[in-house]
Design a protein around this motif. Sequence first.
Motif, PDB file in Angstrom:
ATOM      1  N   ASN A  42       0.815  -1.339   0.189  1.00 54.61           N
ATOM      2  CA  ASN A  42      -0.439   0.132  -0.091  1.00 54.61           C
ATOM      3  C   ASN A  42       0.899   1.479   0.134  1.00 54.61           C
ATOM      4  N   ALA A  43       0.543   1.727  -0.915  1.00 57.83           N
ATOM      5  CA  ALA A  43       1.360   3.531  -1.030  1.00 57.83           C
ATOM      6  C   ALA A  43       1.462   4.701  -0.562  1.00 57.83           C
ATOM      7  N   HIS A  44      -0.353   3.766   0.311  1.00 54.20           N
ATOM      8  CA  HIS A  44      -0.652   5.559   1.107  1.00 54.20           C
ATOM      9  C   HIS A  44       0.164   5.101   2.271  1.00 54.20           C
ATOM     10  N   HIS A  45       0.781   4.178   3.014  1.00 51.97           N
ATOM     11  CA  HIS A  45       1.348   4.222   3.959  1.00 51.97           C
ATOM     12  C   HIS A  45       2.099   5.222   3.781  1.00 51.97           C
ATOM     13  N   PHE A  46       2.342   6.066   2.755  1.00 52.55           N
ATOM     14  CA  PHE A  46       3.876   7.178   3.131  1.00 52.55           C
ATOM     15  C   PHE A  46       2.960   8.062   1.824  1.00 52.55           C
ATOM     16  N   PRO A  98      10.205   4.757   6.045  1.00 50.01           N
ATOM     17  CA  PRO A  98      10.736   5.841   6.154  1.00 50.01           C
ATOM     18  C   PRO A  98      11.628   5.664   7.685  1.00 50.01           C
ATOM     19  N   HIS A  99      10.647   5.327   8.738  1.00 50.14           N
ATOM     20  CA  HIS A  99      11.056   5.529   9.997  1.00 50.14           C
ATOM     21  C   HIS A  99      12.145   4.949  10.566  1.00 50.14           C
ATOM     22  N   ARG A 101       2.983  -4.826   6.600  1.00 49.16           N
ATOM     23  CA  ARG A 101       4.068  -5.343   8.068  1.00 49.16           C
ATOM     24  C   ARG A 101       4.756  -4.021   8.003  1.00 49.16           C
ATOM     25  N   TYR A 102       5.823  -3.824   9.208  1.00 51.85           N
ATOM     26  CA  TYR A 102       6.209  -2.364   9.709  1.00 51.85           C
ATOM     27  C   TYR A 102       7.988  -3.087   8.682  1.00 51.85           C
ATOM     28  N   SER A 103       7.871  -3.840   8.417  1.00 53.40           N
ATOM     29  CA  SER A 103       9.790  -4.092   7.405  1.00 53.40           C
ATOM     30  C   SER A 103       8.954  -2.593   6.139  1.00 53.40           C
TER      31      SER A 103
END
Length: 518
Positions: free
Chosen positions: A244-248, A294-295, A287-289
């Motif tokens: 999902n690109a919306h994570h960014f 970015p974090h 998933r987190y990775s």
Amino acid sequence: MHLADLKNTRRTVRFDQSRLTIEDIVDIAHGRAGAALSDDPAFRAAISRGADFLDQLLREDGTVYGVTTGYGDSCTTTVPPELVAELPHHLYTYHGCGLGENFSPAQTRAILASRLASLAKGFSGVSVELLDQIVRLLDAGLLPLIPSEGSVGASGDLTPLSYLAAVLCGEREVWRDGEQVPAEQALREAGITPLRLRPKEGLAIMNGTAVMTALACMAHERAEYLARLCTRITAMASFALDGNAHHFDEVLFSVKPHPGMQRVAAWLRQDLPTDQWERNGKRLQDRYSIRCAPHVIGVLADTLPLFRTLIENELNSANDNPLIDPVGERVLHGGHFYGGHIAFAMDGMKNTVANLADLLDRQMALLVDSRYNHGLPANLVGATGSRAAINHGLKALQISASAWTAEALKLTMPASVFSRSTECHNQDKVSMGTIAARDCLRVLELTEQVAAALLITVRQGVWLRCRDYPEAVPHAALARMQELLSEDIAAVVEDRRLDPELRVLLDRIRNQEWKLYA
């Protein structure tokens, strides 16, 4: 690198009292620039004033540490006047006890340039001839063989820098066009007269942070590139995983104002336009990775400017002891040889870089596991039909990447907290900066190996996603990266050895051949 290549440089870095950058040292290290000592008469006169003031003190029977006294805890020992001239040569002689692998030619050039930068500040009491001699070594491609082990980072990089001092005087060995040659022979054949060091010059060469600072300059350049490369790998992994690109999203990241992290998210948005990714059937949260990439990368991106400040301040410092103030006619005894700032920068950098290895290792674990890779074959096997049964794809590569990651993580123990009391408790608190820098370079090396493994993995994952799901079309930047990778890595259809391709990719990474983000 051969001498002819060294002389065919694009620019010249001029050494005087002006401020140098990490890039100046790195360009000299890699032969992209040559070194030249300023010919400004005012600069040369300022250097000479320090040496002249020391001569005046000696004529007046002044007591100067390391000039008319012994070194370190032996500072209470007075040297007879007739032996003062021999003292610098004893200093580099008894410090000839380094072990371990020799520094590489590039690292050695960086060390020479870093020491030259400090001495050129004009507070070390050395002659212009000494500075010119270091430039001659660089220009002639005569690089001291410097063992990498034996420095505690205060009182400076004494043991490794003793090999520079010895070579300036025609002793020990040098690399010349890739061959080991006695220094006396190499200097003679290059038309360079060996130095006879003036009273403080042995101490001035050796009593400083040049080795750790040079290594830190080279580490910083590699870490900057890794931050960009890991971002591009993350984008390709997200595409391959149907993420999902919306994570960014820009608004999402606007409310957590770490500029480096925001920059990484912006790079990911360039690679993964949101409007191409809103389809039904996607997992709501990756998933987190992937989601938190970015974090993770952002911690390095946000600390690199701090590390740059620390490294460049050290690079542009006079960091031997004592320092000579020819204008005020004072000898200043202090501890500028202490490499604590570099130690902190390197301990911090190796932590943030190892976290990149861990991030990529977790991304690879998702990509090769059919439970988590959203419809791709297990181990990213490219074979189909009955041949799929005997092929294992990237199974072993994932094991190797995990081993490299584990080794990188193991090395993140900070070196700076392992101070030792040495030299009769005179050097009773030391920085360990050189060990920290060497550790950091090893962590960078291992993380680059993990990145090479991931480049094979994401190239395979993107190929399989496009092959098996024709509606999946990578954005222009990712499509171009896939083309570039395909020039070096064929799709893995039938099992084959991958180490030759890993080595090609490592060369591309270390030469920074892919231009990543503006």
